[in-house]
Enzyme design. Structure first.
Site, mmCIF file in Angstrom:
data_model
loop_
_atom_site.group_PDB
_atom_site.id
_atom_site.type_symbol
_atom_site.label_atom_id
_atom_site.label_comp_id
_atom_site.label_asym_id
_atom_site.label_seq_id
_atom_site.Cartn_x
_atom_site.Cartn_y
_atom_site.Cartn_z
ATOM 1 N N GLU A 39 3.530 12.662 11.676
ATOM 2 C CA GLU A 39 2.428 13.492 12.156
ATOM 3 C C GLU A 39 2.920 14.611 13.076
ATOM 4 O O GLU A 39 2.421 15.742 13.023
ATOM 5 C CB GLU A 39 1.388 12.634 12.879
ATOM 6 C CG GLU A 39 0.581 11.731 11.956
ATOM 7 C CD GLU A 39 -0.266 12.498 10.959
ATOM 8 O OE1 GLU A 39 -0.559 13.681 11.206
ATOM 9 O OE2 GLU A 39 -0.641 11.911 9.928
ATOM 10 N N CYS A 199 -12.971 20.900 -9.153
ATOM 11 C CA CYS A 199 -14.199 20.150 -8.891
ATOM 12 C C CYS A 199 -14.475 19.099 -9.963
ATOM 13 O O CYS A 199 -15.082 18.053 -9.671
ATOM 14 C CB CYS A 199 -15.377 21.103 -8.787
ATOM 15 S SG CYS A 199 -15.253 22.262 -7.388
ATOM 16 N N CYS A 208 -21.421 17.140 -3.864
ATOM 17 C CA CYS A 208 -20.891 18.296 -3.130
ATOM 18 C C CYS A 208 -21.898 19.445 -3.150
ATOM 19 O O CYS A 208 -22.207 20.012 -4.209
ATOM 20 C CB CYS A 208 -19.567 18.745 -3.723
ATOM 21 S SG CYS A 208 -18.849 20.165 -2.870
#
Length: 342
Positions: A39, A199, A208
């Site tokens: 991270e 998508c 969505c």
């Protein structure tokens, strides 16, 4: 979250610091050290760029105890080229605090993690969720993009950060929150991409709002970026006749802090006439070095000089000890220009 986790179980990216969903289900727990290290490295850096550095670091320093005992110069050299060098300095500070004050073990809750050097709100949430499976909301650029599209939010970034975090929090589940956090990031990295989102492959296709409105490709909106200023400077490369080179370690604070580099002038918006680091016959190398930092563009004039071996200034690095790969990127560019001319 259930639909996304189903998708993640079959489509999770394989990353060297990650425990796969199947391995985690079988009882293999993530190593907090590896999650923390990844991270920190991933801050303002791509996954592709980080992988090799992560593998190098974990080979050299397999545990936080090993890293805490490392020499500062070795860690800074291993970090060279990854940029944002304050991260490397804080990496060492954090490792040493964990060893000295936490018996070599990472705190498990977000608040305690955020008290450690170099760990802010995002990183503390990521470690708490991914390493310890706490239901923390992890929001990076990928998650912001996914949320903006999922809810069809048109308020531009960075003004929408608070709203996007609240929306992300509303979806964070109590079950498998660590896998869920990684799933949203993977969705943004592989499906809900900045350009041409796929998508038709998205597990959230049917819900969505931006897909329904036809606005997905336009989101998230962003305020116009300010034009970066350009700064100028001069770098000096002294080559001793025995192959040694003149280097200096930059101050701990500031840009490229703690890194080795070529002596030179301040970087300012006007080119000044600086004072060379030593007396020598300095010759300007044709062309200039250009480099871009987060907040400005840099253009450097490069001066080179050959000096005699009796120059014993302590900042000269013997030829056998000089490794250009240990230099930050802009300093490597300077060396490449000089090497091409000498």
């Amino acid at each position: 979250s259930t639909e996304l986790l189903k998708w993640y179980d079959g489509h999770a990216r394989e990353l060297p610091w990650r425990v796969s969903p199947s391995a985690r289900a079988a009882g293999l727990l993530p190593d907090p050290y590896r999650i923390w290290l990844s991270e920190i490295m991933l801050q303002q850096t791509t996954v592709a760029a980080v992988k090799a550095y992560f593998l190098k670091f974990t080979a050299l320093w397999p545990t936080v105890v090993d890293l805490a005992a490392a020499e500062d110069a070795d860690v800074m050299a291993a970090w060279a080229g990854l940029g944002y060098y304050a991260r490397a300095r804080n990496l060492l500070k954090c490792a040493r605090v964990i060893v000295a004050e936490h018996d070599g073990k990472f705190p498990t809750d977000r608040a305690a993690l955020q008290n450690l050097p170099g760990i802010g709100p995002y990183t503390s949430a990521a470690i708490a969720a991914i390493a310890f499976d706490h239901a923390e909301t992890v929001v990076d650029g990928n998650v912001e993009r996914v949320m903006a599209r999922l809810f069809d939010l048109h308020v531009p970034l960075p003004n929408s950060k608070g709203a996007l975090t609240s929306l992300a929090a509303s979806l964070t589940p109590q079950t498998r929150p660590g896998d869920y956090a990684q799933a949203v990031m993977d969705l943004g990295a592989t499906i809900c991409t900045p350009k041409s989102p796929r998508c038709d492959l998205c597990p959230w296709h049917s819900i969505c709002a931006a897909r329904k409105a036809g606005t997905a490709a336009d989101l998230p909106r962003k305020l116009p970026k300010l034009k970066k200023p350009t700064r100028f400077g001069t770098a000096y490369v002294a080559l001793r006749s025995d192959g040694a080179v003149l280097l200096e370690r930059r101050p701990e604070r500031g840009l490229l802090g703690g890194m080795l580099g070529w002596p030179g002038s301040e970087w300012s918006e006007t080119l000044t006439d600086p004072i060379p680091p030593i007396q020598a016959n300095w010759v300007e190398v044709p062309g200039e070095v250009r480099h871009t930092f987060t907040h400005f563009h840099l253009r450097l004039r490069v001066m080179v000089a050959e000096v005699e071996a009796h120059q014993t200034n302590q900042t000269f690095i013997a030829a056998q000890d000089f490794r250009p790969a240990d230099l930050p990127t802009v300093m490597r560019k300077i060396w490449s220009m000089v090497a091409a001319e000498t």
